[in-house]
Write an enzyme that holds these catalytic residues in place. Structure first.
Site, PDB file in Angstrom:
ATOM      1  N   ARG A   1       3.565   2.994   5.377  1.00  0.00           N
ATOM      2  CA  ARG A   1       2.922   2.705   4.085  1.00  0.00           C
ATOM      3  C   ARG A   1       3.571   3.543   2.977  1.00  0.00           C
ATOM      4  NH1 ARG A   1      -1.997   0.905   1.753  1.00  0.00           N
ATOM      5  NH2 ARG A   1      -3.104   2.419   0.450  1.00  0.00           N
TER       6      ARG A   1
ATOM      7  N   LYS B   1     -10.260  -0.774   2.138  1.00  0.00           N
ATOM      8  CA  LYS B   1     -10.949   0.456   1.776  1.00  0.00           C
ATOM      9  C   LYS B   1     -11.767   0.230   0.507  1.00  0.00           C
ATOM     10  CE  LYS B   1     -10.111   5.413   1.299  1.00  0.00           C
ATOM     11  NZ  LYS B   1      -9.080   6.482   1.272  1.00  0.00           N
TER      12      LYS B   1
ATOM     13  N   HIS C   1       0.884   5.266   8.820  1.00  0.00           N
ATOM     14  CA  HIS C   1       0.753   5.632   7.412  1.00  0.00           C
ATOM     15  C   HIS C   1       2.103   6.005   6.812  1.00  0.00           C
ATOM     16  CE1 HIS C   1      -2.573   5.805   4.659  1.00  0.00           C
ATOM     17  NE2 HIS C   1      -2.081   6.890   4.080  1.00  0.00           N
TER      18      HIS C   1
ATOM     19  N   ARG D   1      -2.841  -0.736   5.231  1.00  0.00           N
ATOM     20  CA  ARG D   1      -3.362   0.328   6.074  1.00  0.00           C
ATOM     21  C   ARG D   1      -3.471  -0.144   7.518  1.00  0.00           C
ATOM     22  NH1 ARG D   1      -6.541   0.285   1.348  1.00  0.00           N
ATOM     23  NH2 ARG D   1      -6.362   2.200   0.092  1.00  0.00           N
TER      24      ARG D   1
ATOM     25  N   HIS E   1      -5.053   0.835  -4.156  1.00  0.00           N
ATOM     26  CA  HIS E   1      -5.607   2.078  -4.686  1.00  0.00           C
ATOM     27  C   HIS E   1      -6.575   1.768  -5.825  1.00  0.00           C
ATOM     28  CE1 HIS E   1      -1.926   4.634  -3.248  1.00  0.00           C
ATOM     29  NE2 HIS E   1      -2.821   4.442  -2.302  1.00  0.00           N
TER      30      HIS E   1
ATOM     31  N   TYR F   1       3.361   9.157  -5.747  1.00  0.00           N
ATOM     32  CA  TYR F   1       4.645   8.703  -5.221  1.00  0.00           C
ATOM     33  C   TYR F   1       5.795   8.999  -6.179  1.00  0.00           C
ATOM     34  CZ  TYR F   1       2.207   6.477  -1.424  1.00  0.00           C
ATOM     35  OH  TYR F   1       1.445   6.260  -0.315  1.00  0.00           O
TER      36      TYR F   1
END
Length: 326
Positions: free
Chosen positions: A257, A184, A254, A159, A280, A289
């Protein structure tokens, strides 16, 4: 009965509670923005005390969120944003109830809007990413920095905030691994950098970073003034390279990413590995995805669908063919 403090005072105490429970500064900052907006909106409607907040006033607030339009773009708030705002207000009201400042939680039973399930934003093809990387001027210190930034984004899928926070000790040059600290969800993780990205990073650290270094700092990527990047500035930098490379797809950091995840999935990577790479928490976040990677779906379709190999429509054999006029 004790006097109930002003909403802003109770808000300050609420944030102290979150800090004591190790909530991240980023999350608290977002909640500070949302709740101060809510307090201001409530005050405009004559609500000056938290004891005056009712289920009806919350329903009115929800309607206001639904009808709100951005002054600059004229666009409404996304339903996920509306749900986030309502959830944030609800959490504060629950805390107020637990602390005894209000008798009952008016947010109990409030229905959150159903969130959309959106596909990730555009991703680059292999040719586009190589065009982007090769567009950097490598004769300057900032050029070396920018090539290292783009390569690291592409190699790791990290990120924007994670790349900005990288420190010198976070890169293990022998193993080719990068330590992402407090990503995150306040979680650390280790990701591979790839040989090419690591090579450009080492070249920047040796030949580029010393020219940008002003004061002693262990931050890896420095602006021309020797400071760490602001998130908006980094996005503008990446966007400028995309534009210069003739890439008009929306997005910046992003999108790189998304590019990493999509191209790895098309290359045969399993979802669990991509989940670990991207950091994640839930696998269903990574599964989106699979909707973007149409290449694999097309291959399966061509191999298994009984109509995929049928001949294309032919002209009617009983109808004379059109011939050019002599």
């Amino acid at each position: 009965m004790s006097i109930v403090p002003a909403p802003t005072v109770l808000l300050s105490r609420y944030f102290s509670h979150l800090k004591m429970n190790n909530w991240s500064a980023t999350t608290i900052s977002r909640r500070d923005y949302v709740l101060n907006k809510f307090i201001t909106r409530s005050s405009e409607r004559g609500i000056e005390s938290v004891t005056e907040i009712t289920a009806e006033s919350l329903a009115a607030y929800r309607r206001w969120l639904y009808h709100y339009r951005n002054e600059r773009t004229g666009k409404p708030l996304k339903f996920c944003t509306q749900a986030s705002y309502l959830s944030t207000v609800g959490h504060w009201l629950t805390w107020l109830t637990e602390q005894g400042w209000i008798d009952s939680d008016p947010s109990t039973g409030i229905e959150l809007p159903k969130e959309e399930r959106r596909l990730p934003s555009s991703h680059l093809t292999i040719d586009e990413i190589e065009t982007l990387l090769s567009s950097v001027d490598l004769t300057t210190a900032t050029g070396l920095r920018d090539r290292a930034i783009l390569e690291l984004f592409y190699a790791t899928g990290m990120r924007r905030a994670e790349l900005i926070a990288l420190k010198l000790d976070d890169i293990n040059h022998e193993s080719g691994l990068a330590m992402i600290r407090q990503g995150k969800g306040r979680k650390d993780r280790v990701v591979p950098t790839g040989k090419r990205a690591l090579g450009w990073l080492m070249k920047y650290l040796h030949d580029g970073r010393p020219a940008l270094l002003d004061e002693d700092t262990d931050v890896i990527f420095l602006t021309s003034r020797g400071n760490a990047f602001h998130p908006v500035t980094l996005s503008q930098l990446v966007r400028s390279y995309l534009t210069a490379a003739g890439i008009t797809k929306p997005g910046s950091c992003h999108m790189l990413r998304h590019t990493t995840a999509t191209l790895m999935l098309e290359g045969g990577a399993d979802l669990r590995s991509i989940q670990t790479l991207l950091g994640h928490e839930q696998l269903n976040t990574t599964q989106i995805y699979t909707h973007v990677s149409i290449k694999r779906l097309r291959e399966v379709h061509d191999k298994t669908h009984p109509g995929a190999k049928d001949r294309p429509p032919q002209s009617d054999p009983n109808k004379p063919e059109d011939k050019p006029t002599e």
